[in-house]
Design a protein around this motif. Structure first.
Motif, short mmCIF file in Angstrom:
data_model
loop_
_atom_site.label_atom_id
_atom_site.label_comp_id
_atom_site.label_asym_id
_atom_site.label_seq_id
_atom_site.Cartn_x
_atom_site.Cartn_y
_atom_site.Cartn_z
N LEU A 3 0.83 -1.20 0.00
CA LEU A 3 0.00 0.00 0.00
C LEU A 3 0.87 1.25 0.00
N VAL A 15 -3.21 5.91 4.06
CA VAL A 15 -3.22 5.28 2.74
C VAL A 15 -4.29 6.01 1.92
N LEU A 42 -9.37 -4.41 0.94
CA LEU A 42 -8.50 -3.61 1.81
C LEU A 42 -8.86 -3.82 3.27
N TRP A 46 -6.25 -5.16 6.24
CA TRP A 46 -5.67 -3.90 6.71
C TRP A 46 -4.49 -4.19 7.62
#
Length: 81
Positions: A3, A15, A42, A46
């Protein structure tokens, strides 16, 4: 997946994600390549409690979610409507 992490002046890490290529280009005109990733993917992966997610960074409608917010809202485990 790696990321993109940006550090703000106050030390907060975020992000950035964008709803459209045009929004991304407004905030980060130097970026030429990007990947489309479902927000649910996502949320499931995470990586850190220290990271926040900012949707449409730089736009007046930008929204920032904490790690907890990312996991609960984007994974669909938030409060029932």
């Amino acid at each position: 997946m790696t990321l993109p992490v940006f550090q703000q002046e106050d030390g907060a890490q975020l992000v950035p994600v964008f709803t459209t290529p045009a929004r991304m280009h407004q905030a980060l005109p130097q970026i030429e390549r990007y990947h489309l990733v479902p927000l649910g993917a996502l949320a499931q992966g995470w990586p850190s409690e220290e990271l926040s997610l900012t949707i449409d960074a730089g736009a007046p409608e930008a929204v920032t979610l904490s790690a907890t917010g990312v996991r609960s809202l984007l994974s669909g485990s938030g409060p029932a409507a």
